[in-house]
Design a protein around this motif. Structure first.
Motif, mmCIF file in Angstrom:
data_model
loop_
_atom_site.group_PDB
_atom_site.id
_atom_site.type_symbol
_atom_site.label_atom_id
_atom_site.label_comp_id
_atom_site.label_asym_id
_atom_site.label_seq_id
_atom_site.Cartn_x
_atom_site.Cartn_y
_atom_site.Cartn_z
ATOM 1 N N ALA A 1 3.972 -0.198 -0.006
ATOM 2 C CA ALA A 1 4.876 0.467 0.930
ATOM 3 C C ALA A 1 5.864 -0.523 1.529
ATOM 4 N N MET B 1 6.716 6.588 7.243
ATOM 5 C CA MET B 1 5.763 5.597 6.736
ATOM 6 C C MET B 1 5.325 4.652 7.842
ATOM 7 N N GLU C 1 -1.703 7.964 0.968
ATOM 8 C CA GLU C 1 -0.426 8.245 1.638
ATOM 9 C C GLU C 1 0.562 7.095 1.480
ATOM 10 N N PHE C 2 0.094 5.880 1.719
ATOM 11 C CA PHE C 2 0.996 4.731 1.628
ATOM 12 C C PHE C 2 1.540 4.564 0.213
ATOM 13 N N HIS D 1 4.027 7.569 -0.737
ATOM 14 C CA HIS D 1 5.337 7.441 -0.101
ATOM 15 C C HIS D 1 6.076 6.192 -0.574
ATOM 16 N N ALA D 2 5.344 5.164 -0.979
ATOM 17 C CA ALA D 2 6.017 4.015 -1.599
ATOM 18 C C ALA D 2 6.720 4.484 -2.875
ATOM 19 N N THR E 1 -2.050 -0.851 -1.038
ATOM 20 C CA THR E 1 -1.066 0.231 -0.930
ATOM 21 C C THR E 1 -0.116 -0.021 0.243
ATOM 22 N N CYS F 1 8.564 -2.772 10.168
ATOM 23 C CA CYS F 1 7.546 -2.121 9.323
ATOM 24 C C CYS F 1 6.525 -3.134 8.827
#
Length: 190
Positions: free
Chosen positions: A12, A42, A120-121, A124-125, A8, A80
């Motif tokens: 992202a 993120m 979460e990752f 949001h991706a 994940t 990132c």
């Protein structure tokens, strides 16, 4: 579990790399975030997850930009990616998933944090991919891992305002589609 987290994180990072800085002011499916704000969120979440894996307790200021603050937007993807690599490495250690740790200053079981951040990752991706018109290739295994992370906290997320109302999905929807829907995202937007 570590493989799911790493996968994940890769989703992202791919979405972040594919986001054109010219679109950083565009809206996202998360009403409170522009594309730029979502990318910053993120990146900050990746740092928070790394600290959790390393058993570091930190005060967390949601209005700060600890990863991207002061970094030129054209360099955000690289910043990132560097943070993502550190986060993946921290959670690759099996000990990171054992016992208790902290999410910022809140004590929680490490496996719960790992599962939440894995979801979460990926979520949001998806948000970023939808906002910037990118495809997102989510395997059935990752879809199931995200669903497993979302399901136990979905009502709490809705009550807390960090998930929207559950979106109905048809019978036979994939685990990924059910995870999106449980988190208040409409899978039909993809």
């Amino acid at each position: 579990m570590a493989n799911d987290m790493s996968s994940t994180i890769d989703l992202a990072v791919a979405a972040i790399r594919g986001a054109d800085p010219a679109r950083f002011g565009d809206p996202t499916p998360c009403p409170e975030f522009t594309v730029a704000a979502l990318i910053d969120h993120m990146a900050s979440g990746m740092l928070l997850a790394e600290r959790s894996a390393k058993r570091e307790v930190h005060a967390w200021d949601p209005d700060s930009s600890p990863v991207l603050g002061g970094v030129d937007e054209k360099d955000w993807a690289q910043a990132c990616a560097a943070q993502a690599a550190a986060t993946a490495a921290a959670w690759d250690d099996p000990a990171a998933w054992e016992g208790d740790t902290h999410m910022a200053q809140t004590p929680m079981p490490a496996a719960m944090i790992g599962s939440l951040m894995t979801a979460e990752f990926a979520l949001h991706a998806w948000d970023l991919a939808v906002a910037t018109g990118q495809p997102l290739d989510v395997t059935p295994e990752i879809g199931q891992a995200v669903l497993d992370g979302v399901t136990p906290v979905a009502q709490m997320g809705r009550d807390g305002g960090w998930f929207g109302a559950e979106v109905p999905v048809p019978d036979g929807a994939s685990a990924w589609e059910r995870a999106l829907a449980a988190s208040g995202r409409d899978p039909a937007r993809a």
